[in-house]
Motif scaffolding. Sequence first.
Motif, PDB file in Angstrom:
ATOM      1  N   ASN A 199      31.627 -14.587  -0.320  1.00 28.87           N
ATOM      2  CA  ASN A 199      30.928 -13.382  -0.772  1.00 28.87           C
ATOM      3  C   ASN A 199      31.226 -13.160  -2.256  1.00 28.87           C
ATOM      4  O   ASN A 199      31.989 -13.907  -2.874  1.00 28.87           O
ATOM      5  N   CYS A 200      30.620 -12.135  -2.844  1.00 27.78           N
ATOM      6  CA  CYS A 200      30.738 -11.892  -4.297  1.00 27.78           C
ATOM      7  C   CYS A 200      30.423 -13.166  -5.075  1.00 27.78           C
ATOM      8  O   CYS A 200      31.106 -13.513  -6.047  1.00 27.78           O
ATOM      9  N   CYS A 201      29.399 -13.867  -4.644  1.00 29.10           N
ATOM     10  CA  CYS A 201      29.024 -15.134  -5.267  1.00 29.10           C
ATOM     11  C   CYS A 201      27.534 -15.358  -5.053  1.00 29.10           C
ATOM     12  O   CYS A 201      27.044 -15.223  -3.930  1.00 29.10           O
ATOM     13  N   VAL A 202      26.826 -15.684  -6.121  1.00 25.43           N
ATOM     14  CA  VAL A 202      25.378 -15.893  -6.047  1.00 25.43           C
ATOM     15  C   VAL A 202      25.066 -17.354  -6.348  1.00 25.43           C
ATOM     16  O   VAL A 202      25.586 -17.916  -7.309  1.00 25.43           O
ATOM     17  N   GLY A 203      24.228 -17.962  -5.510  1.00 26.38           N
ATOM     18  CA  GLY A 203      23.781 -19.335  -5.764  1.00 26.38           C
ATOM     19  C   GLY A 203      24.488 -20.347  -4.878  1.00 26.38           C
ATOM     20  O   GLY A 203      25.714 -20.350  -4.768  1.00 26.38           O
ATOM     21  N   ILE A 204      23.704 -21.199  -4.271  1.00 27.96           N
ATOM     22  CA  ILE A 204      24.247 -22.136  -3.301  1.00 27.96           C
ATOM     23  C   ILE A 204      25.195 -23.156  -3.941  1.00 27.96           C
ATOM     24  O   ILE A 204      26.207 -23.532  -3.336  1.00 27.96           O
ATOM     25  N   GLU A 205      24.918 -23.602  -5.154  1.00 28.86           N
ATOM     26  CA  GLU A 205      25.780 -24.611  -5.790  1.00 28.86           C
ATOM     27  C   GLU A 205      27.185 -24.072  -6.034  1.00 28.86           C
ATOM     28  O   GLU A 205      28.181 -24.770  -5.812  1.00 28.86           O
ATOM     29  N   SER A 206      27.273 -22.837  -6.507  1.00 28.91           N
ATOM     30  CA  SER A 206      28.585 -22.213  -6.729  1.00 28.91           C
ATOM     31  C   SER A 206      29.342 -22.066  -5.416  1.00 28.91           C
ATOM     32  O   SER A 206      30.544 -22.350  -5.332  1.00 28.91           O
ATOM     33  N   LYS A 207      28.639 -21.610  -4.384  1.00 26.72           N
ATOM     34  CA  LYS A 207      29.268 -21.447  -3.072  1.00 26.72           C
ATOM     35  C   LYS A 207      29.776 -22.785  -2.528  1.00 26.72           C
ATOM     36  O   LYS A 207      30.909 -22.883  -2.031  1.00 26.72           O
ATOM     37  N   LEU A 208      28.935 -23.815  -2.614  1.00 19.08           N
ATOM     38  CA  LEU A 208      29.318 -25.131  -2.096  1.00 19.08           C
ATOM     39  C   LEU A 208      30.546 -25.667  -2.823  1.00 19.08           C
ATOM     40  O   LEU A 208      31.481 -26.178  -2.193  1.00 19.08           O
ATOM     41  N   HIS A 209      30.553 -25.567  -4.134  1.00 17.57           N
ATOM     42  CA  HIS A 209      31.687 -26.056  -4.922  1.00 17.57           C
ATOM     43  C   HIS A 209      32.985 -25.391  -4.476  1.00 17.57           C
ATOM     44  O   HIS A 209      33.999 -26.056  -4.212  1.00 17.57           O
ATOM     45  N   ASP A 210      32.956 -24.075  -4.361  1.00 15.78           N
ATOM     46  CA  ASP A 210      34.188 -23.353  -4.047  1.00 15.78           C
ATOM     47  C   ASP A 210      34.599 -23.487  -2.587  1.00 15.78           C
ATOM     48  O   ASP A 210      35.799 -23.525  -2.275  1.00 15.78           O
ATOM     49  N   LEU A 211      33.626 -23.576  -1.683  1.00 21.71           N
ATOM     50  CA  LEU A 211      33.986 -23.742  -0.261  1.00 21.71           C
ATOM     51  C   LEU A 211      34.543 -25.136   0.016  1.00 21.71           C
ATOM     52  O   LEU A 211      35.363 -25.308   0.924  1.00 21.71           O
ATOM     53  N   ARG A 212      34.133 -26.121  -0.770  1.00 25.39           N
ATOM     54  CA  ARG A 212      34.761 -27.454  -0.633  1.00 25.39           C
ATOM     55  C   ARG A 212      36.241 -27.383  -1.013  1.00 25.39           C
ATOM     56  O   ARG A 212      37.087 -28.005  -0.368  1.00 25.39           O
ATOM     57  N   LEU A 213      36.556 -26.605  -2.051  1.00 25.28           N
ATOM     58  CA  LEU A 213      37.953 -26.386  -2.414  1.00 25.28           C
ATOM     59  C   LEU A 213      38.710 -25.691  -1.277  1.00 25.28           C
ATOM     60  O   LEU A 213      39.845 -26.054  -0.958  1.00 25.28           O
ATOM     61  N   VAL A 214      38.065 -24.692  -0.679  1.00 26.82           N
ATOM     62  CA  VAL A 214      38.675 -23.944   0.426  1.00 26.82           C
ATOM     63  C   VAL A 214      39.016 -24.883   1.586  1.00 26.82           C
ATOM     64  O   VAL A 214      40.129 -24.840   2.142  1.00 26.82           O
ATOM     65  N   LEU A 215      38.067 -25.740   1.961  1.00 29.67           N
ATOM     66  CA  LEU A 215      38.314 -26.668   3.077  1.00 29.67           C
ATOM     67  C   LEU A 215      39.423 -27.658   2.734  1.00 29.67           C
ATOM     68  O   LEU A 215      40.252 -27.985   3.590  1.00 29.67           O
ATOM     69  N   ASP A 216      39.465 -28.129   1.497  1.00 23.85           N
ATOM     70  CA  ASP A 216      40.545 -29.030   1.077  1.00 23.85           C
ATOM     71  C   ASP A 216      41.901 -28.327   1.140  1.00 23.85           C
ATOM     72  O   ASP A 216      42.888 -28.915   1.611  1.00 23.85           O
TER      73      ASP A 216
END
Length: 270
Positions: free
Chosen positions: A224-241
Amino acid sequence: MGDRTVIITTLNEAWAAPNSMLDLFLESFRLGEQTASLLNHLVIVAMDQKAFDRCQLIHTHCFSLTTKGVNFSAEKRFMSEDYLKMMWRRIKFLRSVLELGYNFIFTDADVMWFRNPISHFMSTADITMACDYYNGDSSNRKNRANGGFNYVRSTTATIEFYKFWYMARELYPGLHDQAVFNIIKFDGAVNGRGLQMRFLDTAYFGGFCQSAKDFNKVCTLHANCCVGIESKLHDLRLVLDDWRNFTSLPTEEKKLRKYSWRAPRMCKNH
């Protein structure tokens, strides 16, 4: 589930495409603690044909929810006209699920599931909602609710509330469902029906707005507090790692070592 609870997410082609949000979402269930079995109860609601086709390739329970004369396939920019139509179509659909007698856990696909959340839902609450910002009191309606993760029981009160919520889009044109929810939760018509609302602590159900800092507690983490799929994907990949690294640690080290999320990074500017 045995108590007629179903987990529901909705997405379109942009979020369902290979190496996009749906893959990360499903991977989180597989990486989480005792969450893989919850995939048996997950229904992926596809908002267009291509999303439905992709769902059928990789998941068991898929439902096609197309809207006549509207193409929901491309990424819908936050607050665009098509984005608003898609959000309100979702509210209407969720009401029909309640009318069929099913309780549901609704989750956006940019919510990562790391632990089973069900023990955190109060059986007395009709609607249990996650927050962008949590003020420490689970019954305080001043909490900034986030519609991307919630548990709703099928009751007369919740069905009437979802009807009222959908109708309220006409009272507040140009607002999305979450903004309208945060207005009508104070409405006398809602309170008069005896609707019980509870809000989830971001220590367990955090996100990029207000993080779930303790890896030993976190159930879900929302981009949340994030707009745009590319930004979300980048950061959620970090989260999963980060989660993979945490779960590979010995039990004692998990308790002693202070771990922190690397995300948000691209989402930090939003």
